[in-house]
Design a protein around this motif. Sequence first.
Motif: not given
Length: 383
Positions: A105-114, A278-290, A299-300
Motif C-alpha cells: 500500500i501507499d504509506p499516506e493514503t493506506f490505499n493500494i499502491n498502483l 503541535n501533534l503533527e510531530e507525533v502523529i500523522e493524520y488525514p490532511k484536510p482535502k478541500t 478518521y485514522v
Amino acid sequence: MKVPLFDITRQYETFKEEMLEAIDQVIRSGNVIQGPEVTKLEKSIAKYVGAKEGIGVANGSDALFIALDALGIKEGDSVITTPYSFFATVSCITRLGAIPIFADIDPETFNINLDRVEEILNKHPKKEKIKAIIPVHLFGQTVDLERLASLRTQYGIKILEDCAQSIGSCWIKTDGTVIKSASIGDAATFSFYPTKNLGGYGDGGMIVTSNPEIAEKTRIIAKHGSTKKYFHEIVGINSRLDELQAAILNVKFKRLDNYIEKRKTIAYKYAELINKHNLEEVIEYPKPKTDNTHVYHQYVIRIKKGNRDNLREHLTEKGIGTSIYYPKPLHLQPCFEYLGYKEGTLPIAEKACHETLALPIFPELEDKEIEYIVEEVKQALGF
Ligand SMILES: *Cc1c(COP(=O)(O)O)cnc(C)c1O
C-alpha cells in the motif's frame, strides 16, 4: 466524558417520523421481498455514482463475491488486491478458487499502491493468469480512478471497485472532470452495514455496473443461478436486499450528502486541533482535502512517536472509543498461509497494522467531543 467510536442512535430523532412511516408502509403493503423500495434504491445509487444499473444484495461481502463471479473469475485465475482491508475483499477471490496477489500500500493514503500493481502486471512469473484488480477506496479516499481505467485498457484486465467505505467519494481527472468512485470499474460494490456512510438497521449491499451483461449475470447469480423460477442455468447463491432495509436506506440516502459534509467538517476540526497542539510531530493524520474527494468513512491516525496500544488503552480509560483497522494484514492471516507470504514481504501494510488507530467519527459527533479526544491524545503521548 464518554465518546463512542460510532453512534447510530443520535440521528434517529432527526428523521424518526419519516423512518417509521417508511417501515410502516412496507409492512402494510405486504410486499416485503424485492418490492419497489429495492428498485428505487438500486436506481438512486446507480444514478448517484454514475453507473447504469444497481443490484441490491444481502451484504457487501456477497456483493464482492457475486460481482467477481459475474466478471468471470474462476479457478486458476489470479486477482491483484490490497493486503490492508476487510477480509471480504480477499475471501471473494479464494472462494471462487482464484489466487489473490497482494500489492503493498501507499504509506499516506493506506490505499493500494498502483506502482506496485503495475510491477506485478509486468513482472509476475504467472502474469498471464492475472484477470482482475480489486482496489479498495479505503477509509473513504479514492484510488486514482483515471490510472485504474488506463491499467484496464493497457493490460486487458477487469476492475472491481470495493466501495464499501467510499460511497460519494470522488476523483478529479487531469482534465478537471469529477467522477465518483464506483463509476469506472467493470463493477463496483457497496455495503450498507450500519457503520458505513450509508448504513441501514441491519445488513445490506449493492453491486453497480454500466455493463448490461454483467448486470444480468449478477442478478442470476444472486438468484440461485436461475432465470426462470425453479430452473437453474448455473449454481448461484441466494442473496437479496430486504425491502425493509431498502425503505430505511431510501430515507437515509436523501441525507447522505449532508452526512458526508458533516464528516468533512469533523475531519477538518480534528486537523485544526492537531495542528494547534503541535501533534503533527507525533502523529500523522488525514490532511484536510478541500477538493471534496474524501468522504472520511474513518478518521485514522498513525502514531509516529510513542506506542499505539498504550494510546488506545489511555483513550479507553478516558471513555473514548477507538478501533484498529486493521490489526493483521490479509496476507498474514492463518487461512492464507498456503499462499506463502512471509512476514516482511509487504512491509508498508505490516507497519500500518502496528501504528494506526481509528478515532471516533460520525455525522453527529460534537465539537466538544473532538476537543476532548484530541486533548486526551495529547496527554497520552506525553505532552
Ligand atoms: C464493510 C466492508 C465490506 C463488507 O461488507 P459487509 O456488508 O459487512 O459484508 C467489504 N469490504 C470493505 C472494505 C468493507 O469495509
